[in-house]
Design a protein around this motif. Structure first.
Motif, PDB file in Angstrom:
ATOM      1  N   TYR A 169      -2.100 -11.566   2.798  1.00 28.23           N
ATOM      2  CA  TYR A 169      -2.930 -10.274   2.682  1.00 28.23           C
ATOM      3  C   TYR A 169      -2.282  -9.145   3.440  1.00 28.23           C
ATOM      4  CZ  TYR A 169      -6.516 -12.963   0.382  1.00 28.23           C
ATOM      5  OH  TYR A 169      -7.253 -13.821  -0.347  1.00 28.23           O
ATOM      6  N   TRP A 170      -1.754  -8.260   2.934  1.00 19.92           N
ATOM      7  CA  TRP A 170      -0.857  -7.109   3.626  1.00 19.92           C
ATOM      8  C   TRP A 170      -1.356  -6.635   4.863  1.00 19.92           C
ATOM      9  CZ3 TRP A 170       4.070  -5.947   2.536  1.00 19.92           C
ATOM     10  CH2 TRP A 170       4.780  -4.579   3.274  1.00 19.92           C
ATOM     11  N   ARG A 171      -2.977  -6.206   4.717  1.00 15.51           N
ATOM     12  CA  ARG A 171      -3.573  -5.715   6.107  1.00 15.51           C
ATOM     13  C   ARG A 171      -3.734  -6.698   6.942  1.00 15.51           C
ATOM     14  NH1 ARG A 171      -7.710  -2.836   5.520  1.00 15.51           N
ATOM     15  NH2 ARG A 171      -7.619  -2.437   3.499  1.00 15.51           N
ATOM     16  N   GLU A 172      -3.463  -7.840   6.939  1.00 15.74           N
ATOM     17  CA  GLU A 172      -3.751  -8.874   7.669  1.00 15.74           C
ATOM     18  C   GLU A 172      -2.358  -9.418   8.365  1.00 15.74           C
ATOM     19  OE1 GLU A 172      -6.561 -10.128   8.971  1.00 15.74           O
ATOM     20  OE2 GLU A 172      -7.481  -8.892   7.151  1.00 15.74           O
ATOM     21  N   PRO A 190       0.863  -1.390  -0.006  1.00 12.51           N
ATOM     22  CA  PRO A 190       0.073   0.084  -0.144  1.00 12.51           C
ATOM     23  C   PRO A 190       0.847   1.310  -0.109  1.00 12.51           C
ATOM     24  CG  PRO A 190      -0.869  -1.625   1.574  1.00 12.51           C
ATOM     25  CD  PRO A 190       0.473  -2.180   1.002  1.00 12.51           C
ATOM     26  N   ASP A 244       2.692   1.822   7.058  1.00 17.59           N
ATOM     27  CA  ASP A 244       2.133   1.152   5.751  1.00 17.59           C
ATOM     28  C   ASP A 244       0.389   1.061   6.010  1.00 17.59           C
ATOM     29  OD1 ASP A 244       2.590  -2.426   6.294  1.00 17.59           O
ATOM     30  OD2 ASP A 244       1.849  -0.702   7.712  1.00 17.59           O
ATOM     31  N   ASP A 245      -0.191   1.684   6.718  1.00 11.01           N
ATOM     32  CA  ASP A 245      -1.627   1.467   6.897  1.00 11.01           C
ATOM     33  C   ASP A 245      -2.298   1.909   5.659  1.00 11.01           C
ATOM     34  OD1 ASP A 245      -1.569   0.611   9.579  1.00 11.01           O
ATOM     35  OD2 ASP A 245      -2.061   2.707  10.310  1.00 11.01           O
ATOM     36  N   GLU A 246      -3.195   0.969   5.136  1.00  8.85           N
ATOM     37  CA  GLU A 246      -3.860   1.384   3.988  1.00  8.85           C
ATOM     38  C   GLU A 246      -5.019   2.354   4.277  1.00  8.85           C
ATOM     39  OE1 GLU A 246      -3.584  -3.245   2.515  1.00  8.85           O
ATOM     40  OE2 GLU A 246      -5.429  -2.031   2.133  1.00  8.85           O
TER      41      GLU A 246
END
Length: 222
Positions: A175-178, A124, A219-221
């Motif tokens: 998954y990046w956010r996980e 992200p 890196d928060d989406e």
């Protein structure tokens, strides 16, 4: 001769020469061959392939150490009156000097490179040209209880240098956010041999240690 198609793929078969059937890997780039030509029956012809790899192309090895991923060049030839013929050849991509310098610094701090994974997707808030991410697994050889035993490092490379993302490891999470929150750092190609990456690595490790779930990650989406 109708056409020749080339594809760079991840998760490439280790060896395959066949009739177009079967798994050929996950395409991430399309090299090209020279222009139109005619190939007569029984004739042999060599075709030059010139292709500039994108900066984010995944690595397959660092200083001769295999990273557990396979990249390949998938070639498909289509000619009148025959079934499409395919050929898969492994492609080896070595680390850049900047990658090696950063990984050497982590190794000096006790974190040895063990393996890697490639997942589909981008990091992200980064500009990307290859829709793939490669995570490198660093394992603590010092058994220090006050820091993570495993770290996950991502190089997002461009012409200037790298954005470096570091977190506690969750290499198999697609998954990046996980994944656990990550810290973002930068390093430039021209800094190799000029900057003490050992000092940088110590600081980066400490920041990950102190990065709690209640602290915002870089890196928060959206």
């Amino acid at each position: 001769m109708k056409s020749i198609y080339l594809k760079l793929v991840t998760d490439a078969p280790v060896a395959h020469k066949g009739d177009g059937d079967g798994h050929s890997g996950d395409t991430f780039d399309y090299p090209s061959v020279s222009g139109y030509f005619t190939l007569e029956k029984g004739e042999e012809k060599r075709l030059p392939i010139r292709h500039r790899l994108k900066w984010e192309t995944p690595l397959t090895e660092v200083k001769g150490q295999k990273l557990g991923v396979h990249l390949g060049l998938h070639t498909e030839v289509d000619a009148e009156g025959i079934k499409a013929q395919t050929d898969d050849d492994l492609v080896h991509i070595t680390a850049l000097p900047l990658h090696e310098a950063v990984l050497d610094a982590f190794a000096a701090e006790g974190y040895a490179l063990e393996t890697s994974r490639i997942h589909t997707g981008n990091i992200p808030r980064t500009e990307y040209h290859v829709y793939r991410r490669q995570g490198l697994l660093l394992v603590d050889q010092l058994s220090d209880q006050e820091r993570p035993r495993k770290l996950e490092l991502h190089f997002h490379t461009n012409a200037v240098g790298c954005e470096i993302f570091l977190r506690e490891a969750a290499l198999d999470e697609r998954y990046w956010r996980e994944k656990p929150p990550a810290r973002r750092f930068t390093a430039a190609h021209h800094e190799v041999g000029r900057v003490d990456f050992g000092e940088q690595a110590r600081r980066w490790i400490n920041e990950v240690v102190h990065l709690g779930s209640n602290h915002p990650a870089d890196d928060d989406e959206d």
